[in-house]
Design an enzyme around this catalytic site. Sequence first.
Site, short mmCIF file in Angstrom:
data_model
loop_
_atom_site.label_atom_id
_atom_site.label_comp_id
_atom_site.label_asym_id
_atom_site.label_seq_id
_atom_site.Cartn_x
_atom_site.Cartn_y
_atom_site.Cartn_z
N ASN A 192 0.85 -1.34 0.06
CA ASN A 192 0.00 0.00 0.10
C ASN A 192 0.97 1.27 -0.07
O ASN A 192 2.06 1.26 0.59
CB ASN A 192 -1.12 0.03 1.29
CG ASN A 192 -0.33 0.67 2.38
OD1 ASN A 192 -0.39 1.96 2.31
ND2 ASN A 192 0.26 0.07 3.44
N PHE A 223 -1.71 8.16 4.24
CA PHE A 223 -2.35 8.83 5.34
C PHE A 223 -3.77 9.56 4.96
O PHE A 223 -4.03 10.62 5.12
CB PHE A 223 -1.82 9.65 6.15
CG PHE A 223 -0.60 9.14 6.93
CD1 PHE A 223 -0.63 7.87 7.28
CD2 PHE A 223 0.49 9.85 7.60
CE1 PHE A 223 0.39 7.21 7.88
CE2 PHE A 223 1.43 9.37 8.33
CZ PHE A 223 1.38 8.11 8.61
N SER A 251 5.60 5.08 8.79
CA SER A 251 5.04 4.79 7.28
C SER A 251 5.76 5.25 6.34
O SER A 251 6.38 6.14 6.47
CB SER A 251 3.77 5.43 7.24
OG SER A 251 3.24 5.45 5.74
N ASN A 292 4.97 6.15 3.22
CA ASN A 292 4.22 6.78 2.34
C ASN A 292 4.07 8.09 2.26
O ASN A 292 3.13 8.71 1.58
CB ASN A 292 2.99 5.84 2.21
CG ASN A 292 3.09 4.43 1.80
OD1 ASN A 292 3.69 4.09 1.14
ND2 ASN A 292 2.28 3.65 2.59
N THR A 293 4.70 8.61 3.41
CA THR A 293 4.66 10.30 3.45
C THR A 293 6.04 10.84 3.33
O THR A 293 6.88 10.11 4.15
CB THR A 293 4.00 10.76 4.93
OG1 THR A 293 2.54 10.48 4.94
CG2 THR A 293 3.97 12.15 5.16
N LYS A 348 5.07 3.76 16.88
CA LYS A 348 5.14 2.40 16.14
C LYS A 348 6.42 2.82 14.98
O LYS A 348 6.76 3.80 14.65
CB LYS A 348 3.93 2.60 15.24
CG LYS A 348 3.77 1.47 14.33
CD LYS A 348 2.51 1.60 13.67
CE LYS A 348 2.17 0.25 12.81
NZ LYS A 348 0.90 0.16 12.40
N ASN A 408 5.65 -1.51 11.66
CA ASN A 408 4.81 -1.10 10.50
C ASN A 408 5.35 -1.89 9.17
O ASN A 408 5.80 -2.95 9.34
CB ASN A 408 5.42 0.49 10.22
CG ASN A 408 4.09 1.26 9.52
OD1 ASN A 408 3.28 0.98 8.83
ND2 ASN A 408 3.91 2.65 10.05
#
Length: 338
Positions: free
Chosen positions: A117, A121, A182, A184-185, A213, A242
């Site tokens: 993915n 966010f 994450s 993805n940012t 996390k 994560n």
Amino acid sequence: MIYEKALRPMLFRMSGGDAEEVHEWTMRRLAGISRRPAALSALRTVFSAQAPRTLFGVRFPSPVGLAAGMDKDGRALPAWPALGFGFVEVGTVTWHAQPGNDRPRLFRLRGSEAIINRMGFNNAGAQALAAKLAALGPLGVPLGISLGKSKVTPLEAAAEDYAASYAALKDHGDYFAVNVSSPNTPGLRALQDKDALGDILAALRGGKPVLVKIAPDLTDHAIADLLGVCADHGVAGLIATNTTLGRGGLAPSDEHLASQAGGLSGRPLTGRAREVVSFVSRETGGRLPIIGVGGIGSADDALRMLDAGASLLQVYTGLIYHGPGLVRSINRAVAARS
């Protein structure tokens, strides 16, 4: 078995196999069930289980929680405890509402029981979530809230961004997870650096347990540094782990998807997530509560994660591949061992 034999094949064929469309369809159905007390009662009869434990002052009726990312905006919260979850983590939520990354951004790797993915966010923002939680009232199980940095907020202002979300939501969560891991940012993982993380943790004040996390891609040395920051700021626990940027362990049938950007979750992460949990447990002498997450697809995976040092568990990708029967089987295995 019914889920894996009948329902999962139907879901995976829906909408031409678009994983995000299927996710949205599922969330709409669960949101509808959440408004029907009779349906919730029926689900509890089938799936509920008790294996209680208390950590950082919070009582969890069972050790299996829903990981952040499944129900970002709290759309179907009453459904999750009815499906056997002992706690639920919403989000990741950001101070500013944001659409996330461009689609497509969610991919199933069926042969690997995995997902990639790059959602980014996507959420309605902290204030919208606070209003929803205020209207909902008590959930009946602990509610965790995962906090992330808004994409529009520069890294040097990250602490203020996290603090604004925390202030809006602190009355509604039983614990808060600081998501600095994450992939993805842009730049987010840099916030795992001890100075940046220290600034964020110092900004989150209000008495609720705060957990961090972490990514599975950190070296042992980096994890040890991070644990030192957590100790300095009285962090209540760690969530490990994560998604990963690695692509090891994929089935040959999924290798054509390996080049997709984003975080990988599911079966290929099982071993590494357990290694990180074990390392954290050893480094802290078992004194820091750990929520183990990553590649839990069976009761045996769950028990091995607990043996590695986890106190609680979370699932997401395993739920997609194995359905709510996975939660029930884990709860029963844990209860049988107690």
